[in-house]
Design a protein around this motif. Structure first.
Motif, PDB file in Angstrom:
ATOM      1  N   GLU A  16       0.861  -1.186   0.000  1.00  0.00           N
ATOM      2  CA  GLU A  16       0.000   0.000   0.000  1.00  0.00           C
ATOM      3  C   GLU A  16       0.889   1.226   0.000  1.00  0.00           C
ATOM      4  O   GLU A  16       1.686   1.429   0.916  1.00  0.00           O
ATOM      5  N   ASP A  17       0.745   2.018  -1.049  1.00  0.00           N
ATOM      6  CA  ASP A  17       1.589   3.199  -1.240  1.00  0.00           C
ATOM      7  C   ASP A  17       0.786   4.213  -2.036  1.00  0.00           C
ATOM      8  O   ASP A  17       0.116   3.850  -3.021  1.00  0.00           O
ATOM      9  N   ALA A  18       0.838   5.470  -1.644  1.00  0.00           N
ATOM     10  CA  ALA A  18       0.164   6.550  -2.358  1.00  0.00           C
ATOM     11  C   ALA A  18      -1.319   6.248  -2.568  1.00  0.00           C
ATOM     12  O   ALA A  18      -1.868   6.467  -3.651  1.00  0.00           O
ATOM     13  N   ASN A  19      -1.953   5.716  -1.524  1.00  0.00           N
ATOM     14  CA  ASN A  19      -3.385   5.393  -1.558  1.00  0.00           C
ATOM     15  C   ASN A  19      -3.734   4.403  -2.657  1.00  0.00           C
ATOM     16  O   ASN A  19      -4.856   4.387  -3.159  1.00  0.00           O
ATOM     17  N   THR A  20      -2.781   3.573  -3.025  1.00  0.00           N
ATOM     18  CA  THR A  20      -2.984   2.560  -4.062  1.00  0.00           C
ATOM     19  C   THR A  20      -2.502   1.231  -3.513  1.00  0.00           C
ATOM     20  O   THR A  20      -1.453   1.157  -2.870  1.00  0.00           O
ATOM     21  N   ARG A  21      -3.280   0.180  -3.788  1.00  0.00           N
ATOM     22  CA  ARG A  21      -2.962  -1.151  -3.245  1.00  0.00           C
ATOM     23  C   ARG A  21      -2.510  -2.064  -4.378  1.00  0.00           C
ATOM     24  O   ARG A  21      -3.220  -2.239  -5.386  1.00  0.00           O
ATOM     25  N   VAL A  22      -1.336  -2.669  -4.186  1.00  0.00           N
ATOM     26  CA  VAL A  22      -0.727  -3.557  -5.176  1.00  0.00           C
ATOM     27  C   VAL A  22      -0.608  -4.946  -4.564  1.00  0.00           C
ATOM     28  O   VAL A  22      -0.226  -5.084  -3.393  1.00  0.00           O
ATOM     29  N   VAL A  23      -0.917  -5.979  -5.344  1.00  0.00           N
ATOM     30  CA  VAL A  23      -0.701  -7.361  -4.916  1.00  0.00           C
ATOM     31  C   VAL A  23       0.204  -8.035  -5.939  1.00  0.00           C
ATOM     32  O   VAL A  23       0.018  -7.877  -7.153  1.00  0.00           O
ATOM     33  N   PRO A  44      -6.784 -14.378   3.672  1.00  0.00           N
ATOM     34  CA  PRO A  44      -8.215 -14.090   3.816  1.00  0.00           C
ATOM     35  C   PRO A  44      -8.730 -13.191   2.708  1.00  0.00           C
ATOM     36  O   PRO A  44      -7.973 -12.744   1.828  1.00  0.00           O
ATOM     37  N   ALA A  45     -10.018 -12.879   2.784  1.00  0.00           N
ATOM     38  CA  ALA A  45     -10.660 -12.080   1.736  1.00  0.00           C
ATOM     39  C   ALA A  45      -9.981 -10.731   1.556  1.00  0.00           C
ATOM     40  O   ALA A  45      -9.912 -10.210   0.435  1.00  0.00           O
ATOM     41  N   GLU A  46      -9.472 -10.137   2.627  1.00  0.00           N
ATOM     42  CA  GLU A  46      -8.848  -8.819   2.510  1.00  0.00           C
ATOM     43  C   GLU A  46      -7.626  -8.843   1.605  1.00  0.00           C
ATOM     44  O   GLU A  46      -7.240  -7.819   1.042  1.00  0.00           O
ATOM     45  N   ALA A  47      -6.993 -10.015   1.461  1.00  0.00           N
ATOM     46  CA  ALA A  47      -5.821 -10.123   0.592  1.00  0.00           C
ATOM     47  C   ALA A  47      -6.207 -10.096  -0.881  1.00  0.00           C
ATOM     48  O   ALA A  47      -5.343  -9.907  -1.738  1.00  0.00           O
ATOM     49  N   ARG A  48      -7.473 -10.278  -1.155  1.00  0.00           N
ATOM     50  CA  ARG A  48      -7.930 -10.408  -2.546  1.00  0.00           C
ATOM     51  C   ARG A  48      -8.548  -9.107  -3.050  1.00  0.00           C
ATOM     52  O   ARG A  48      -9.491  -9.099  -3.834  1.00  0.00           O
ATOM     53  N   ARG A  49      -7.987  -8.026  -2.572  1.00  0.00           N
ATOM     54  CA  ARG A  49      -8.424  -6.689  -2.963  1.00  0.00           C
ATOM     55  C   ARG A  49      -7.208  -5.915  -3.430  1.00  0.00           C
ATOM     56  O   ARG A  49      -6.197  -5.853  -2.727  1.00  0.00           O
ATOM     57  N   ALA A  50      -7.300  -5.351  -4.618  1.00  0.00           N
ATOM     58  CA  ALA A  50      -6.160  -4.626  -5.164  1.00  0.00           C
ATOM     59  C   ALA A  50      -6.632  -3.626  -6.198  1.00  0.00           C
ATOM     60  O   ALA A  50      -7.689  -3.798  -6.831  1.00  0.00           O
ATOM     61  N   ASP A  51      -5.844  -2.573  -6.374  1.00  0.00           N
ATOM     62  CA  ASP A  51      -6.021  -1.682  -7.514  1.00  0.00           C
ATOM     63  C   ASP A  51      -5.262  -2.211  -8.717  1.00  0.00           C
ATOM     64  O   ASP A  51      -5.698  -2.066  -9.859  1.00  0.00           O
ATOM     65  N   VAL A  52      -4.099  -2.817  -8.445  1.00  0.00           N
ATOM     66  CA  VAL A  52      -3.294  -3.389  -9.520  1.00  0.00           C
ATOM     67  C   VAL A  52      -2.633  -4.662  -9.004  1.00  0.00           C
ATOM     68  O   VAL A  52      -2.191  -4.719  -7.859  1.00  0.00           O
ATOM     69  N   VAL A  53      -2.591  -5.675  -9.858  1.00  0.00           N
ATOM     70  CA  VAL A  53      -1.955  -6.959  -9.567  1.00  0.00           C
ATOM     71  C   VAL A  53      -0.785  -7.129 -10.527  1.00  0.00           C
ATOM     72  O   VAL A  53      -0.931  -6.918 -11.742  1.00  0.00           O
ATOM     73  N   LEU A  54       0.367  -7.509  -9.985  1.00  0.00           N
ATOM     74  CA  LEU A  54       1.573  -7.711 -10.785  1.00  0.00           C
ATOM     75  C   LEU A  54       1.888  -9.196 -10.869  1.00  0.00           C
ATOM     76  O   LEU A  54       1.994  -9.869  -9.842  1.00  0.00           O
ATOM     77  N   VAL A  55       2.049  -9.710 -12.075  1.00  0.00           N
ATOM     78  CA  VAL A  55       2.441 -11.101 -12.295  1.00  0.00           C
ATOM     79  C   VAL A  55       3.828 -11.106 -12.920  1.00  0.00           C
ATOM     80  O   VAL A  55       4.059 -10.483 -13.964  1.00  0.00           O
ATOM     81  N   PRO A  73     -14.034  -6.555 -10.263  1.00  0.00           N
ATOM     82  CA  PRO A  73     -14.107  -5.967 -11.603  1.00  0.00           C
ATOM     83  C   PRO A  73     -13.314  -4.666 -11.695  1.00  0.00           C
ATOM     84  O   PRO A  73     -13.343  -3.838 -10.786  1.00  0.00           O
ATOM     85  N   GLY A  74     -12.598  -4.541 -12.790  1.00  0.00           N
ATOM     86  CA  GLY A  74     -11.829  -3.329 -13.036  1.00  0.00           C
ATOM     87  C   GLY A  74     -10.429  -3.339 -12.483  1.00  0.00           C
ATOM     88  O   GLY A  74      -9.659  -2.399 -12.733  1.00  0.00           O
ATOM     89  N   THR A  75     -10.051  -4.387 -11.736  1.00  0.00           N
ATOM     90  CA  THR A  75      -8.682  -4.467 -11.215  1.00  0.00           C
ATOM     91  C   THR A  75      -7.697  -4.510 -12.377  1.00  0.00           C
ATOM     92  O   THR A  75      -7.883  -5.267 -13.334  1.00  0.00           O
ATOM     93  N   ARG A  76      -6.652  -3.715 -12.282  1.00  0.00           N
ATOM     94  CA  ARG A  76      -5.613  -3.708 -13.314  1.00  0.00           C
ATOM     95  C   ARG A  76      -4.695  -4.903 -13.102  1.00  0.00           C
ATOM     96  O   ARG A  76      -4.281  -5.189 -11.970  1.00  0.00           O
ATOM     97  N   LEU A  77      -4.362  -5.618 -14.166  1.00  0.00           N
ATOM     98  CA  LEU A  77      -3.503  -6.799 -14.097  1.00  0.00           C
ATOM     99  C   LEU A  77      -2.386  -6.638 -15.114  1.00  0.00           C
ATOM    100  O   LEU A  77      -2.635  -6.548 -16.320  1.00  0.00           O
ATOM    101  N   THR A 109      -0.724   3.912 -12.579  1.00  0.00           N
ATOM    102  CA  THR A 109      -1.976   3.382 -12.036  1.00  0.00           C
ATOM    103  C   THR A 109      -2.195   4.006 -10.668  1.00  0.00           C
ATOM    104  O   THR A 109      -1.296   3.954  -9.807  1.00  0.00           O
ATOM    105  N   GLY A 110      -3.342   4.631 -10.454  1.00  0.00           N
ATOM    106  CA  GLY A 110      -3.582   5.332  -9.212  1.00  0.00           C
ATOM    107  C   GLY A 110      -2.502   6.374  -8.990  1.00  0.00           C
ATOM    108  O   GLY A 110      -2.157   7.146  -9.887  1.00  0.00           O
ATOM    109  N   GLY A 111      -1.932   6.380  -7.797  1.00  0.00           N
ATOM    110  CA  GLY A 111      -0.864   7.325  -7.494  1.00  0.00           C
ATOM    111  C   GLY A 111       0.519   6.773  -7.748  1.00  0.00           C
ATOM    112  O   GLY A 111       1.505   7.334  -7.258  1.00  0.00           O
ATOM    113  N   LEU A 112       0.638   5.676  -8.503  1.00  0.00           N
ATOM    114  CA  LEU A 112       1.902   4.977  -8.669  1.00  0.00           C
ATOM    115  C   LEU A 112       2.378   4.982 -10.115  1.00  0.00           C
ATOM    116  O   LEU A 112       1.574   5.000 -11.052  1.00  0.00           O
TER     117      LEU A 112
END
Length: 257
Positions: A16-23, A44-55, A73-77, A109-112
């Motif tokens: 979590e950085d610059a009000n943006t969540r990355v997983v 848990p479910a809280e881990a499955r929330r992101a603005d952007v996911v990096l693979v 829906p709408g999560t950036r991947l 993406t977001g503030g990142l």
């Protein structure tokens, strides 16, 4: 604003950085093929929330389609170029915004700002298919510059290609008794740390999954890498603060450049 990092096990982290969540490389399975989760609860479910996911690459313990399905829906991947062709299951994830990237790309993406950097690793989807996609690392730039290495070996131009970073999330082990080419063990990760010279490091990619029926085969390779990295990093890069997190634990960092 502090930066918060949570390690959920294996290569799965939340940043979590610059009000943006990355997983990173989400893996929410109790079992994957011949691997089972031996330490740490399934996130848990809280881990499955992101603005952007990096693979980082196409191996199934890093690109796990059922885990990616969990995001809203709408999560950036961000995935390596060629991933949807090599992994057809990605094509059904129409609720995600999928972007294919290669080293040198930059994505806002977001503030990142997310910079894509190279990794030294076999990025193919194994064991099937010859199609190649690059293995990647990412530098997430917000209040801090956080390097997620994915899976990588140590390479000569690592510091140059990654650039200056404040935080390094470095793999220090694996999921089996032997590490092949293109991986960092605790010793190589400590050498990488000396080259990168971040302010903070968090060891990841160890002590979570292990092959079924192999509990007695080189068990130190499962249990020891985190502590070994802490010890070796203190000698190789004494100026770096190393945080060895337990599964589900977080660290909040005030990073002043």
């Amino acid at each position: 604003m502090p930066v918060e990092i949570t390690w959920w096990g294996h290569a799965t982290c939340a940043l979590e950085d610059a009000n943006t969540r990355v997983v990173t490389d989400p893996l929410f399975a109790r079992r994957l093929a011949h691997l089972r989760r031996r330490r740490g609860a399934v996130p848990p479910a809280e881990a499955r929330r992101a603005d952007v996911v990096l693979v980082s690459h196409l191996h199934a313990d890093h690109l796990h389609v059922p885990s990616l399905e969990c995001f809203g829906p709408g999560t950036r991947l961000l995935v390596p170029r060629g991933a949807p062709r090599a992994v057809p299951g990605l094509r059904r994830l129409r609720h995600l915004r999928i972007t294919e990237v290669v080293p040198g790309d930059e994505v806002r993406t977001g503030g990142l700002l997310v910079r894509v950097v190279p990794a030294l690793h076999d990025g193919r989807r194994l064991p099937v298919g010859p199609r190649r996609s690059p293995a990647l690392g990412y530098v997430v730039q917000g209040e801090a510059r956080t390097y997620f290495a994915g899976d990588t070996g140590l390479f000569d131009a690592m510091a140059e290609r990654v650039g200056p970073v404040d935080v390094a999330l470095l793999p220090v082990g694996g999921w089996g008794p032997y590490l092949g080419e293109g991986h960092l063990d605790a010793g190589r990760a400590a050498r990488a740390l000396a080259r990168l010279a971040p302010r903070v490091a968090v060891p990841v990619h160890y002590g979570t999954y292990w092959p079924i029926g192999m509990d007695a085969v080189r068990p130190h390779e499962f249990h020891a890498p985190g502590d070994e990295f802490v010890r070796l990093a203190a000698a190789a890069a004494p100026g770096v603060a190393v945080h060895r997190l337990g599964h589900g634990e977080s660290v909040r960092l005030e990073v002043a450049r």
